[in-house]
Each structure stands twice: as C-alpha cells, then as structure tokens.
Design an enzyme around this catalytic site. Sequence first.
Site, PDB file in Angstrom:
ATOM      1  N   GLU A   7       5.358  -7.748   6.069  1.00 13.14           N
ATOM      2  CA  GLU A   7       5.004  -6.780   7.121  1.00 13.14           C
ATOM      3  C   GLU A   7       6.114  -6.657   8.156  1.00 13.14           C
ATOM      4  O   GLU A   7       6.385  -5.555   8.652  1.00 13.14           O
ATOM      5  CB  GLU A   7       3.672  -7.153   7.778  1.00 13.14           C
ATOM      6  CG  GLU A   7       2.465  -7.178   6.845  1.00 13.14           C
ATOM      7  CD  GLU A   7       2.310  -5.951   5.968  1.00 13.14           C
ATOM      8  OE1 GLU A   7       2.696  -4.838   6.393  1.00 13.14           O
ATOM      9  OE2 GLU A   7       1.820  -6.094   4.827  1.00 13.14           O
ATOM     10  N   LEU A  67       0.823  -1.212   0.000  1.00 12.52           N
ATOM     11  CA  LEU A  67       0.000   0.000   0.000  1.00 12.52           C
ATOM     12  C   LEU A  67       0.858   1.263   0.000  1.00 12.52           C
ATOM     13  O   LEU A  67       0.382   2.327  -0.406  1.00 12.52           O
ATOM     14  CB  LEU A  67      -0.941  -0.003   1.215  1.00 12.52           C
ATOM     15  CG  LEU A  67      -2.027  -1.090   1.192  1.00 12.52           C
ATOM     16  CD1 LEU A  67      -2.777  -1.120   2.515  1.00 12.52           C
ATOM     17  CD2 LEU A  67      -2.985  -0.885   0.022  1.00 12.52           C
TER      18      LEU A  67
HETATM   19 NI    NI Z   1       3.936  -3.180   2.542  1.00 11.43          NI
END
Ligand code: NI
Length: 155
Positions: free
Chosen positions: A131, A89
């Site tokens: 992440e 994102l």
């Molecule tokens: Ni990412």
Amino acid sequence: MALRLIREIGDEVLTKRAKEVKAMTPRTEKLIADMLETMYESEGVGLAAPQVGILKRIVVIDIGDGPLVLVNPVILKTEGEQTGPEACLSVPGKQGTVTRPNYVVVRAMDEHMVEREVEAEELLARAICHECDHLEGKLYVEFVEGELEDVTDEE
Ligand code: NI
C-alpha cells in the site's frame, strides 16, 4: 458512506506520488470511510487513496484483524524477507510473486491524526509495503518475479 470507483492499471493517477495529509477534514474522514467500504466490498486486504483517484497519503488495510488506517505512513525499519503471491484491486484477475520484508515498523497517523508506530510481520508487513508503494505511484507488477499469472476463482 459510498463505494468509490477503483482505478485500474493504465490509469495515470496510479503512477503519481500522493501528497501529505495536513489536517483531518470532514471530506477526508468521508474518504477514509468510503475507502474501507470499497475495500470490504471488493474483498481486498488493502486500498490506497490513489486507487480511488485521490492523491493523498492514506491507506486502509484489513488482513482479518480489523481495520488499520494509516495517514502519512513512513516505513521506519524493515527486516528479513518473505517471498509469496501478491495481488492488487487495481490489477484485477492477476497475481504474481513478490519478495518483501518480513517485518516492518511504520509510523503513521490514524483517522484522528494521532501518531503511532505499528509493528507488522508476514502478511501485514507485505500489505503495508504494497500500500505504501501505491503512495509513490508504484504497482507490485513492477517487482514481480517471473510472470504475472491469471487468478481463477475455482481451485
Ligand atoms: Ni494494490
């Protein structure tokens, strides 16, 4: 809950190491709720706190099986390999090929600061690795094999 602004590549906060969460506070609980809302609104499968400008070791993930909240995650074990497309994102409109472990075991606390170990394969293993990299100030673009590609909405 509220949507948070997602920081994009080039923002210095994405290059910094996040700090351990020592205790769950109302402020941190709200951060987690906001991160989940922001991730779902953006149709992402994962979001790390540095992506919303907060240098805390918190990630949220949902690959379609329900939300997973990992506080202070530590990857204990990795096995195998998978090579496939990845996006973020914080790098809108792009994707690239990244090789990751196919299996991971991660130890983390949940949103109640209860410690557990999670075993993950395939997409979930990839998401956990991606992440956790954010918590070290790393973006997947550093590991892309070949060129970063443009993502188009139409197939
Ligand atoms: Ni990412």
